[in-house]
Scaffold this motif. Sequence first.
Motif, PDB file in Angstrom:
ATOM      1  N   ASP A 135       0.960  -1.094   0.015  1.00  0.00           N
ATOM      2  CA  ASP A 135      -0.051   0.110   0.024  1.00  0.00           C
ATOM      3  C   ASP A 135       0.921   1.112  -0.024  1.00  0.00           C
ATOM      4  OD1 ASP A 135      -1.339   2.103   1.154  1.00  0.00           O
ATOM      5  OD2 ASP A 135      -2.956   0.668   1.998  1.00  0.00           O
ATOM      6  N   SER A 138      -0.457   6.701  -2.517  1.00  0.00           N
ATOM      7  CA  SER A 138      -1.875   7.134  -1.855  1.00  0.00           C
ATOM      8  C   SER A 138      -1.982   8.706  -1.591  1.00  0.00           C
ATOM      9  CB  SER A 138      -1.918   6.100  -0.502  1.00  0.00           C
ATOM     10  OG  SER A 138      -1.576   4.847  -0.587  1.00  0.00           O
ATOM     11  N   ASN A 140      -4.222  12.170  -1.971  1.00  0.00           N
ATOM     12  CA  ASN A 140      -5.598  12.467  -1.728  1.00  0.00           C
ATOM     13  C   ASN A 140      -6.262  13.298  -2.697  1.00  0.00           C
ATOM     14  OD1 ASN A 140      -5.478  11.444   1.159  1.00  0.00           O
ATOM     15  ND2 ASN A 140      -4.386  13.242   1.608  1.00  0.00           N
ATOM     16  N   HIS A 149       4.182  11.849  -0.551  1.00  0.00           N
ATOM     17  CA  HIS A 149       3.673  10.918  -1.268  1.00  0.00           C
ATOM     18  C   HIS A 149       4.765  10.752  -2.356  1.00  0.00           C
ATOM     19  CE1 HIS A 149      -0.278  13.045  -0.416  1.00  0.00           C
ATOM     20  NE2 HIS A 149      -0.300  12.062   0.372  1.00  0.00           N
ATOM     21  N   HIS A 175      -4.194   3.421  -1.858  1.00  0.00           N
ATOM     22  CA  HIS A 175      -5.221   3.735  -1.250  1.00  0.00           C
ATOM     23  C   HIS A 175      -5.607   5.141  -1.051  1.00  0.00           C
ATOM     24  CE1 HIS A 175      -7.594   2.368   2.425  1.00  0.00           C
ATOM     25  NE2 HIS A 175      -7.198   3.587   3.091  1.00  0.00           N
ATOM     26  N   TYR A 330     -10.767   7.858   8.967  1.00  0.00           N
ATOM     27  CA  TYR A 330      -9.631   7.077   8.442  1.00  0.00           C
ATOM     28  C   TYR A 330      -9.441   5.565   9.070  1.00  0.00           C
ATOM     29  CZ  TYR A 330      -4.745   7.270   6.525  1.00  0.00           C
ATOM     30  OH  TYR A 330      -3.620   7.148   6.093  1.00  0.00           O
ATOM     31  N   ASP A 334      -9.121   2.135   7.454  1.00  0.00           N
ATOM     32  CA  ASP A 334      -8.080   0.897   7.086  1.00  0.00           C
ATOM     33  C   ASP A 334      -8.398  -0.122   7.935  1.00  0.00           C
ATOM     34  OD1 ASP A 334      -5.756   1.675   5.960  1.00  0.00           O
ATOM     35  OD2 ASP A 334      -5.317   3.383   7.379  1.00  0.00           O
ATOM     36  N   TYR A 356       2.740  -1.124   4.452  1.00  0.00           N
ATOM     37  CA  TYR A 356       2.371   0.307   4.236  1.00  0.00           C
ATOM     38  C   TYR A 356       3.223   1.141   4.370  1.00  0.00           C
ATOM     39  CZ  TYR A 356      -2.344  -1.769   5.905  1.00  0.00           C
ATOM     40  OH  TYR A 356      -3.417  -2.625   6.157  1.00  0.00           O
ATOM     41  N   THR A 358       4.216   4.719   4.546  1.00  0.00           N
ATOM     42  CA  THR A 358       3.567   6.262   4.767  1.00  0.00           C
ATOM     43  C   THR A 358       4.745   6.897   5.560  1.00  0.00           C
ATOM     44  OG1 THR A 358       2.654   6.195   6.905  1.00  0.00           O
ATOM     45  CG2 THR A 358       1.472   5.426   4.954  1.00  0.00           C
ATOM     46  N   GLN A 362       2.453   8.837  10.909  1.00  0.00           N
ATOM     47  CA  GLN A 362       1.392   8.012  10.891  1.00  0.00           C
ATOM     48  C   GLN A 362       1.567   6.601  11.815  1.00  0.00           C
ATOM     49  OE1 GLN A 362      -1.304   7.585   7.507  1.00  0.00           O
ATOM     50  NE2 GLN A 362      -0.335   9.366   6.328  1.00  0.00           N
ATOM     51  N   PHE A 366      -0.970   3.468  12.778  1.00  0.00           N
ATOM     52  CA  PHE A 366      -0.850   2.202  12.229  1.00  0.00           C
ATOM     53  C   PHE A 366      -0.676   1.104  13.426  1.00  0.00           C
ATOM     54  CE2 PHE A 366      -0.027   3.915   8.002  1.00  0.00           C
ATOM     55  CZ  PHE A 366      -1.126   3.460   7.470  1.00  0.00           C
TER      56      PHE A 366
END
Length: 599
Positions: A135, A138, A140, A149, A175, A330, A334, A356, A358, A362, A366
């Motif tokens: 993932d 992702s 927005n 990103h 995602h 959110y 998830d 994942y 990111t 975050q 997670f």
Amino acid sequence: MLNLSNSLKKHLEKALIKAFPEIAKAAQMAGLSIDPELVPTSRPEFGDFQANIALKLAKSLKTAPRSVAQAIVEELQNDDDFIRLCEPPEIAGPGFINLTIKTINLVEEIKSRLHDPRLGVPSVNKAKSAPIVVDFSSPNIAKEMHVGHLRSTIIGDSIARILEFRGHPVLRINHVGDWGTQFGMLITQLKSVAPKALTTPEVIDLGDLVTFYRQAKERFDQEPAFQATSREEVVKLQRGDPLSIKAWELLCEQSRKEFQKIYSRLDVHITERGESFYNSYLEQVVIDLENSGLLVIDEGAKCVFLEGITGKNGRLLPVIVQKSDGGFNYATTDLAAIRYRFNAAPKGDGACRLIYVTDAGQANHFTGIFQVAKRAKWVPHNARVEHVPFGLVQGEDGKKLKTRSGETVRLRDLLDEAIKRAESDLRRRLNEEGRTEEERFIKNVSTTVGIAAVKYADLSQNRVTNYQFSFDRMLALQGNTAPYLLYAFVRIAGIVRKGGTPDIHTDTFSFETSQEWSLVRQLLKLDEVITEVEEELLPNRLCTYLFELSQIFNRFYDQVPILKANNQAKNSRLALCLLTSNTLKLGLRLLGISTLERM
Ligand code: ARG
């Protein structure tokens, strides 16, 4: 040298059983085997591998580690297969067993890799492997893709490439943030300022959409009527009102087009499966959590309190799965995604590992949802869920990356700038060397180098640390940079052009100098590095490996005659050149970087 180290391990295990039958039996009864603790040596003078088990065994046997090592070594020397594989072992320091592979076996390995398109990297059985979800990227919808990103895209793509090369089925999932209350205001704004857009999508592009988002937000904050309509719009969208859905789709489509431009430039392939995909699974998340007794109602919100994770006030932190107004968030999405990804097909992906990618910001999110998913028993036994965090992208001043005028840097401008600078570097170099090249060549080289530099600069850092973005550093011809590696590759292509392709079917390879042997040993480490990255998800290890390979190659190239050597030496050396270039090409490809024949 994976297969060499694997057979070494077997010989060591055999020797351990013979030397210490009681301990081996006890371990076996406990369902264990004694791990010889074999690791690559830190320095070439210690051989290729060292086994550290003697130190540990000595403790439980209460004897001197060196005599334990001695007993193991004696058994090894009774083993004919071991003798064919290794030089006589040496006991070093407090009781390390140093092992050096016989050079004849190294030559055999080199030979087999010259014929192997996988360069000795083993492949898992795809038919028997469950998918791995990566993932990444992702962004927005209706917001600009930012440097965070970009990092996620570059790191995620490389991880996916490595897993794919190892033979795993990989689902590359985007995602995207395509759902949520912000769409209420976006749709309201769209209906009010560009009602025509509902019939002619071409009139807005993302550049405008970002301004559009800002304007919508301003009105939302300032105009009570706008705010009220936006709230109604959210409800309409959730109920599936056709016009609202149409507006939402338009916004998504416009964003998608802009995102795709970046993906194409970066040569990244990814499948969009945004947050909205999980809408119909959200209720079930709440029901499941309720049934497993995890759900608690706190001030009207449905939540799960995390075990062992407390907030500032010392109380356990909750993961909110349904707000008091009934809305999901959110985290709920998830959770639905984890559940779906582990669920067997056709109602899910049937995955065995979720990754994942990111920013580190975050991490708590997670940690929270992974814990909830595990306690809800959505994560199958033996399956893995991993967050692959990365640090911030900073400017050279150590602060958040900004343009001179203080705005956020747009990705397309950033890529354009890298290419522009690569081009002016190239033109300067051509000038200095008195070379003339066609414009097509110049465009192609600058684009490849520019994109490669951006990707490599990102990948070569340990991803966990913040990283300072510097065009000058990433485009330098010296140091751990893409241009340095690409240049090494070009150099080899030049030698092979001049010297001709070596005969790789010959039986008479011979390597003489220490420079050649260093290169041989480095080349044979590729398989270990790849499997390590597959485990630890740190692409910078592959970068370091390729950088060291290029340095070792350049030393060999500068110090050992290749084209001027006698025939047998020349052929052997050209074969090393060929394998080095194949290794660089494959390694760079796994980082998402393409090579050039000339630059
Ligand atoms: N859209 C999020 C962001 O821009 C990243 C999503 C990451 N993936 C996930 N499954 N939460 O920060």
